[in-house]
Design a protein around this motif. Structure first.
Motif, mmCIF file in Angstrom:
data_model
loop_
_atom_site.group_PDB
_atom_site.id
_atom_site.type_symbol
_atom_site.label_atom_id
_atom_site.label_comp_id
_atom_site.label_asym_id
_atom_site.label_seq_id
_atom_site.Cartn_x
_atom_site.Cartn_y
_atom_site.Cartn_z
ATOM 1 N N PRO A 28 0.842 -1.200 0.000
ATOM 2 C CA PRO A 28 0.000 0.000 0.000
ATOM 3 C C PRO A 28 0.878 1.252 0.000
ATOM 4 C CG PRO A 28 -0.658 -1.517 1.742
ATOM 5 C CD PRO A 28 0.633 -2.025 1.179
ATOM 6 N N GLU A 29 0.536 2.221 -0.855
ATOM 7 C CA GLU A 29 1.352 3.435 -0.981
ATOM 8 C C GLU A 29 0.998 4.507 0.038
ATOM 9 O OE1 GLU A 29 -0.459 3.096 -4.387
ATOM 10 O OE2 GLU A 29 0.883 1.458 -4.916
ATOM 11 N N THR A 30 -0.127 4.353 0.739
ATOM 12 C CA THR A 30 -0.557 5.368 1.701
ATOM 13 C C THR A 30 -1.106 4.690 2.963
ATOM 14 O OG1 THR A 30 -2.842 5.425 0.896
ATOM 15 C CG2 THR A 30 -1.248 6.936 -0.175
ATOM 16 N N PRO A 31 -1.154 5.429 4.063
ATOM 17 C CA PRO A 31 -1.797 4.873 5.267
ATOM 18 C C PRO A 31 -3.252 4.485 5.024
ATOM 19 C CG PRO A 31 -0.497 6.798 5.848
ATOM 20 C CD PRO A 31 -0.527 6.724 4.339
ATOM 21 N N GLU A 32 -3.967 5.266 4.218
ATOM 22 C CA GLU A 32 -5.360 4.926 3.925
ATOM 23 C C GLU A 32 -5.469 3.567 3.263
ATOM 24 O OE1 GLU A 32 -9.062 6.040 0.984
ATOM 25 O OE2 GLU A 32 -7.622 7.642 1.419
ATOM 26 N N LEU A 33 -4.640 3.317 2.261
ATOM 27 C CA LEU A 33 -4.685 2.027 1.573
ATOM 28 C C LEU A 33 -4.327 0.884 2.525
ATOM 29 C CD1 LEU A 33 -3.183 2.921 -1.920
ATOM 30 C CD2 LEU A 33 -5.581 2.483 -1.324
ATOM 31 N N LEU A 34 -3.369 1.120 3.414
ATOM 32 C CA LEU A 34 -3.023 0.089 4.392
ATOM 33 C C LEU A 34 -4.192 -0.162 5.337
ATOM 34 C CD1 LEU A 34 -1.209 -1.941 5.738
ATOM 35 C CD2 LEU A 34 -0.096 -0.070 6.972
ATOM 36 N N MET A 35 -4.855 0.900 5.779
ATOM 37 C CA MET A 35 -5.985 0.720 6.690
ATOM 38 C C MET A 35 -7.115 -0.037 6.017
ATOM 39 S SD MET A 35 -6.825 1.244 9.814
ATOM 40 C CE MET A 35 -7.755 -0.286 9.874
ATOM 41 N N ARG A 36 -7.386 0.292 4.759
ATOM 42 C CA ARG A 36 -8.424 -0.423 4.020
ATOM 43 C C ARG A 36 -8.057 -1.909 3.884
ATOM 44 N NH1 ARG A 36 -12.356 2.496 1.548
ATOM 45 N NH2 ARG A 36 -12.096 4.755 1.443
ATOM 46 N N ALA A 37 -6.791 -2.185 3.599
ATOM 47 C CA ALA A 37 -6.336 -3.577 3.464
ATOM 48 C C ALA A 37 -6.417 -4.305 4.805
ATOM 49 C CB ALA A 37 -4.914 -3.619 2.921
ATOM 50 N N GLU A 91 6.456 10.854 6.539
ATOM 51 C CA GLU A 91 6.818 9.532 7.050
ATOM 52 C C GLU A 91 5.816 9.014 8.075
ATOM 53 O OE1 GLU A 91 9.616 7.784 5.852
ATOM 54 O OE2 GLU A 91 9.539 9.420 4.397
ATOM 55 N N THR A 92 4.826 9.828 8.404
ATOM 56 C CA THR A 92 3.782 9.416 9.346
ATOM 57 C C THR A 92 2.433 9.824 8.768
ATOM 58 O OG1 THR A 92 3.924 11.508 10.565
ATOM 59 C CG2 THR A 92 5.267 9.660 11.390
ATOM 60 N N GLY A 93 1.401 9.197 9.282
ATOM 61 C CA GLY A 93 0.056 9.525 8.823
ATOM 62 C C GLY A 93 -0.979 8.998 9.791
ATOM 63 N N THR A 94 -2.200 9.525 9.666
ATOM 64 C CA THR A 94 -3.309 9.046 10.482
ATOM 65 C C THR A 94 -4.514 8.773 9.585
ATOM 66 O OG1 THR A 94 -4.079 11.292 10.940
ATOM 67 C CG2 THR A 94 -2.605 10.293 12.565
ATOM 68 N N VAL A 95 -5.340 7.851 10.046
ATOM 69 C CA VAL A 95 -6.580 7.519 9.356
ATOM 70 C C VAL A 95 -7.676 7.454 10.414
ATOM 71 C CG1 VAL A 95 -7.817 5.812 7.962
ATOM 72 C CG2 VAL A 95 -5.379 6.216 7.568
ATOM 73 N N ASP A 96 -8.692 8.262 10.223
ATOM 74 C CA ASP A 96 -9.862 8.286 11.097
ATOM 75 C C ASP A 96 -10.954 7.515 10.366
ATOM 76 O OD1 ASP A 96 -11.841 8.890 12.932
ATOM 77 O OD2 ASP A 96 -11.721 11.060 12.664
ATOM 78 N N PHE A 97 -11.472 6.450 10.987
ATOM 79 C CA PHE A 97 -12.427 5.587 10.296
ATOM 80 C C PHE A 97 -13.424 4.973 11.272
ATOM 81 C CE2 PHE A 97 -9.231 2.765 11.868
ATOM 82 C CZ PHE A 97 -9.906 1.604 12.209
ATOM 83 N N ILE A 98 -14.471 4.413 10.692
ATOM 84 C CA ILE A 98 -15.447 3.635 11.457
ATOM 85 C C ILE A 98 -15.557 2.270 10.799
ATOM 86 C CG2 ILE A 98 -17.847 3.415 12.197
ATOM 87 C CD1 ILE A 98 -18.034 6.491 12.073
ATOM 88 N N ALA A 99 -15.343 1.231 11.598
ATOM 89 C CA ALA A 99 -15.539 -0.145 11.143
ATOM 90 C C ALA A 99 -16.813 -0.657 11.809
ATOM 91 C CB ALA A 99 -14.351 -1.013 11.527
ATOM 92 N N ARG A 100 -17.766 -1.055 10.996
ATOM 93 C CA ARG A 100 -19.042 -1.542 11.544
ATOM 94 C C ARG A 100 -19.062 -3.067 11.472
ATOM 95 N NH1 ARG A 100 -21.672 3.113 12.098
ATOM 96 N NH2 ARG A 100 -21.240 4.771 10.611
ATOM 97 N N TYR A 101 -19.533 -3.661 12.572
ATOM 98 C CA TYR A 101 -19.617 -5.110 12.619
ATOM 99 C C TYR A 101 -20.715 -5.543 13.586
ATOM 100 C CZ TYR A 101 -16.934 -4.751 16.978
ATOM 101 O OH TYR A 101 -16.516 -4.433 18.241
ATOM 102 N N ARG A 102 -21.107 -6.797 13.470
ATOM 103 C CA ARG A 102 -22.107 -7.381 14.362
ATOM 104 C C ARG A 102 -21.437 -8.552 15.066
ATOM 105 N NH1 ARG A 102 -25.959 -8.446 10.835
ATOM 106 N NH2 ARG A 102 -26.980 -6.466 11.162
ATOM 107 N N LEU A 103 -21.629 -8.613 16.377
ATOM 108 C CA LEU A 103 -21.067 -9.689 17.183
ATOM 109 C C LEU A 103 -22.125 -10.130 18.183
ATOM 110 C CD1 LEU A 103 -18.517 -11.378 17.873
ATOM 111 C CD2 LEU A 103 -17.863 -9.560 19.448
ATOM 112 N N LYS A 104 -22.439 -11.410 18.173
ATOM 113 C CA LYS A 104 -23.458 -11.972 19.064
ATOM 114 C C LYS A 104 -24.781 -11.213 18.961
ATOM 115 C CE LYS A 104 -20.047 -13.756 22.295
ATOM 116 N NZ LYS A 104 -19.529 -13.738 23.658
ATOM 117 N N GLY A 105 -25.147 -10.860 17.724
ATOM 118 C CA GLY A 105 -26.427 -10.211 17.475
ATOM 119 C C GLY A 105 -26.465 -8.716 17.739
#
Length: 164
Positions: A28-37, A91-105
């Motif tokens: 990945p060429e960017t922190p965003e691409l790494l986070m997506r991966a 040489e540094t970067g940040t990614v602000d994201f939301i990962a949505r998931y369901r666990l035990k309903g």
């Protein structure tokens, strides 16, 4: 894998998006691409990729067994990119994201600010913190169950508008 949509939300097929990163064919060429991966790796329980893209200085903080268990037991619902930023040094970067998931309903929205650093040849996930949330403040005074109903009926709230 060729025809499968990439879970990271770009709208591309997995084979043209995060697949080559997870398979080690591309970096990945960017922190965003790494986070997506990394998100895609969680969806597909590719724990070796998650651990392999962790900064060696913080890799001891990751428990493989619990990471794999969480990854496999969760139903992944989507990745939402909020913001990205590169450090002034590039040489540094940040990614602000939301990962949505369901666990035990139960559904969760994991809002995180992840930090990354560039090693000699690649980006690495360093650590993260939960995103700050604004405190909700009620504009009006809360009406209690046993308070007089604000509609003016003279009844208790629980016997009047609260049952409507």
């Amino acid at each position: 894998m060729a025809g499968m949509d990439c879970p990271c939300g770009t709208g591309k097929k997995l084979a043209q998006c995060c697949g080559p990163f997870i398979q080690g064919k591309k970096l990945p060429e960017t922190p965003e691409l790494l986070m997506r991966a990394r998100y895609t790796a969680y969806v597909n329980a590719e724990i070796d990729y998650i651990l392999g893209t962790q900064d060696p200085k913080t890799s001891g903080d990751v428990d493989r067994e619990s990471t794999e268990s969480w990854s496999k037991k969760s139903e992944w619902l989507g990745f939402e990119l909020i913001d990205t930023a590169m450090g002034e040094d590039g040489e540094t970067g940040t990614v602000d994201f939301i990962a949505r998931y369901r666990l035990k309903g139960e559904e969760y929205a994991h809002h995180e600010q992840a930090s990354f650093r560039r090693d000699e040849t690649r980006w690495l996930f360093v650590d993260s913190k939960m995103a700050d949330h604004e405190t909700f403040k009620r504009a009006e005074k809360k009406v209690g169950r046993n308070d007089p109903c604000p509609c003016g009926s003279g009844k208790k709230y629980k016997k009047c508008c609260a049952v409507a």
